[in-house]
Write an enzyme that holds these catalytic residues in place. Structure first.
Site, PDB file in Angstrom:
ATOM      1  N   ILE A  32       0.838  -1.206   0.000  1.00 47.76           N
ATOM      2  CA  ILE A  32       0.000   0.000   0.000  1.00 47.76           C
ATOM      3  C   ILE A  32       0.873   1.256   0.000  1.00 47.76           C
ATOM      4  CG2 ILE A  32      -1.641   1.367   1.376  1.00 47.76           C
ATOM      5  CD1 ILE A  32      -3.051  -1.186   2.118  1.00 47.76           C
ATOM      6  N   ASP A  80      14.309   0.498  12.126  1.00 46.79           N
ATOM      7  CA  ASP A  80      13.176  -0.034  12.888  1.00 46.79           C
ATOM      8  C   ASP A  80      12.481   1.143  13.557  1.00 46.79           C
ATOM      9  OD1 ASP A  80      11.444  -1.276  14.738  1.00 46.79           O
ATOM     10  OD2 ASP A  80      12.786  -3.008  14.920  1.00 46.79           O
ATOM     11  N   LYS A 140       7.990  12.439  15.728  1.00 45.26           N
ATOM     12  CA  LYS A 140       9.013  13.212  16.447  1.00 45.26           C
ATOM     13  C   LYS A 140      10.252  13.434  15.577  1.00 45.26           C
ATOM     14  CE  LYS A 140       9.164  14.222  20.514  1.00 45.26           C
ATOM     15  NZ  LYS A 140       8.842  15.537  21.141  1.00 45.26           N
ATOM     16  N   SER A 170      -3.962   3.893   9.432  1.00 42.55           N
ATOM     17  CA  SER A 170      -4.627   3.272  10.576  1.00 42.55           C
ATOM     18  C   SER A 170      -5.512   2.102  10.124  1.00 42.55           C
ATOM     19  CB  SER A 170      -5.439   4.334  11.328  1.00 42.55           C
ATOM     20  OG  SER A 170      -5.865   3.836  12.567  1.00 42.55           O
ATOM     21  N   LYS A 188      -4.072   0.870  16.921  1.00 44.67           N
ATOM     22  CA  LYS A 188      -4.543   1.840  15.933  1.00 44.67           C
ATOM     23  C   LYS A 188      -5.454   2.901  16.562  1.00 44.67           C
ATOM     24  CE  LYS A 188      -2.507   0.230  12.189  1.00 44.67           C
ATOM     25  NZ  LYS A 188      -1.378   0.925  11.549  1.00 44.67           N
ATOM     26  N   ILE A 217      -7.633  -4.467   0.878  1.00 45.10           N
ATOM     27  CA  ILE A 217      -7.095  -4.046  -0.414  1.00 45.10           C
ATOM     28  C   ILE A 217      -6.480  -5.268  -1.094  1.00 45.10           C
ATOM     29  CG2 ILE A 217      -5.441  -2.505  -1.580  1.00 45.10           C
ATOM     30  CD1 ILE A 217      -7.760  -1.003  -0.138  1.00 45.10           C
TER      31      ILE A 217
END
Ligand code: COA
Length: 311
Positions: A32, A80, A140, A170, A188, A217
């Site tokens: 995606i 990561d 951040k 999400s 989420k 999807i």
């Protein structure tokens, strides 16, 4: 060889709308997110995609670069999202090589099917760490660049070239609760809450923050991991969706372009669910016949006729 545009982007968008802009995407090697970035690159942006697997991320970057001759797409592997330092290094490299970060997609996620009875405390925490903490770390690490971009490309309502935008990827599991998805639902829900706070705290500084929630999807790693193979093979899984089919990566990419381009300038703190209306089906009637068959097989028409006859 370049993928045909029709596989990842509608024809309605104008080439060049993201000229000179840079997108930074975690999870960019995935099905995606790579389509979202490919669409942005096609329309003029350069990109950095971030992933844990070095080879997969670098290969995907090369593939995305074919979307527009002359584009620059960098694959930064071995990152990561659970470690902010590795993200900060990726941001540094992206800015050094591409000059800025105007748009961010926080797309990295981890998931598997497990009931609470089979979900250890560490398994639960692992998904929270990747999805929720990972999204926070992404925010951040990129915020300083988003702030610079928002200042340089102000969101005035008349400026057609704005910057300083973030989209979090999400899910809709937490709207209703979802068996086998306690970990991802909680993770989420946190991502949705985070985006709302970013919208409120950073909107005044020119940044917009929104959520894209993809439904099922077709052809994605997510469906390969989480989908019901038998129900997919018979078409039953697809029929459960109000639109009678799975979505395409192009439909998620189009939502991304909508939110990042001029069309999305006044959209902030929103959740764009692109799922054919699928999440609402959980609230539908489930009797002897399953959704949506009972809508069309006359069961309720007969009941209605009986009731009317008594009136
Ligand atoms: N069911 C139950 N528990 C599981 C599980 C499953 N299918 N898969 C992993 N776990 C548990 C592990 O047993 C471990 O818990 P423990 O220490 O109590 O045994 C914990 O989750 C962490 O697993 P580990 O494999 O060490 O974590 P990781 O960081 O290497 O991998 C995952 C993270 C588990 C999310 C892995 O599936 C992953 O890397 N996914 C990335 C791709 C992805 O999920 N994409 C999402 C598409 S929707």
């Amino acid at each position: 060889m370049a993928l045909p545009r029709s596989e990842y982007l509608s024809s309605v968008w104008r080439d060049g709308i993201f000229d000179g802009k840079v997108i930074f995407c975690t999870g960019g090697g995935g099905t995606i997110c790579s389509a979202q970035v490919r669409a942005m690159v096609h329309l003029g942006a350069n990109a950095c995609i971030i992933g844990r697997n070095v080879e997969k991320t670098e290969n995907m970057a090369q593939s995305i670069a074919t979307a527009r001759p002359g584009s620059k797409v960098i694959g930064i592997g071995a990152v990561d999202v659970r470690r902010i330092e590795s993200l900060e290094k990726a941001v540094e490299r992206c800015v050094q090589e591409l000059g800025a970060i105007d748009y961010v997609i926080a797309g990295a996620a981890g998931n598997f099917l497990a009931p609470i009875s089979g979900l250890s405390a560490n398994a639960f925490k692992t998904v929270i760490d990747i999805d929720t903490i990972g999204s926070y770390n992404t925010l951040k690490a990129t915020l300083p660049q988003l702030l610079i971009s928002a200042k340089k490309n102000p969101n005035t309502g008349t400026n057609t070239s704005t910057g300083g935008r973030i989209i979090f990827i999400s899910a809709s599991f937490h709207y209703t609760g979802m068996p086998l998805q306690a970990h991802a639902s909680v993770a989420k829900a946190g991502v949705d809450a985070l985006s709302a706070n970013v919208a409120l705290e950073y909107g005044p500084l020119g940044i917009t923050s929104n959520i894209i929630t993809p439904g099922p999807i077709a052809g994605t790693e997510g469906m390969a991991r989480l989908g019901d193979k038998d129900a997919e093979a018979s078409g039953a899984a697809q029929r459960k969706n109000p639109l009678g089919r799975y979505g395409t990566v192009k439909e998620i990419a189009d939502g991304t372009v909508y939110l990042f381009s001029d069309t999305g300038s006044y959209v902030n703190g929103e959740v764009l669910v692109i799922d054919g209306g699928g999440w609402r089906v959980t609230g539908s009637f489930e009797g002897k016949r399953s959704y949506p068959d009972y809508l069309f097989d006359g069961s309720f028409a007969k009941a209605d006729a009986g009731r009317k006859a008594k009136l």
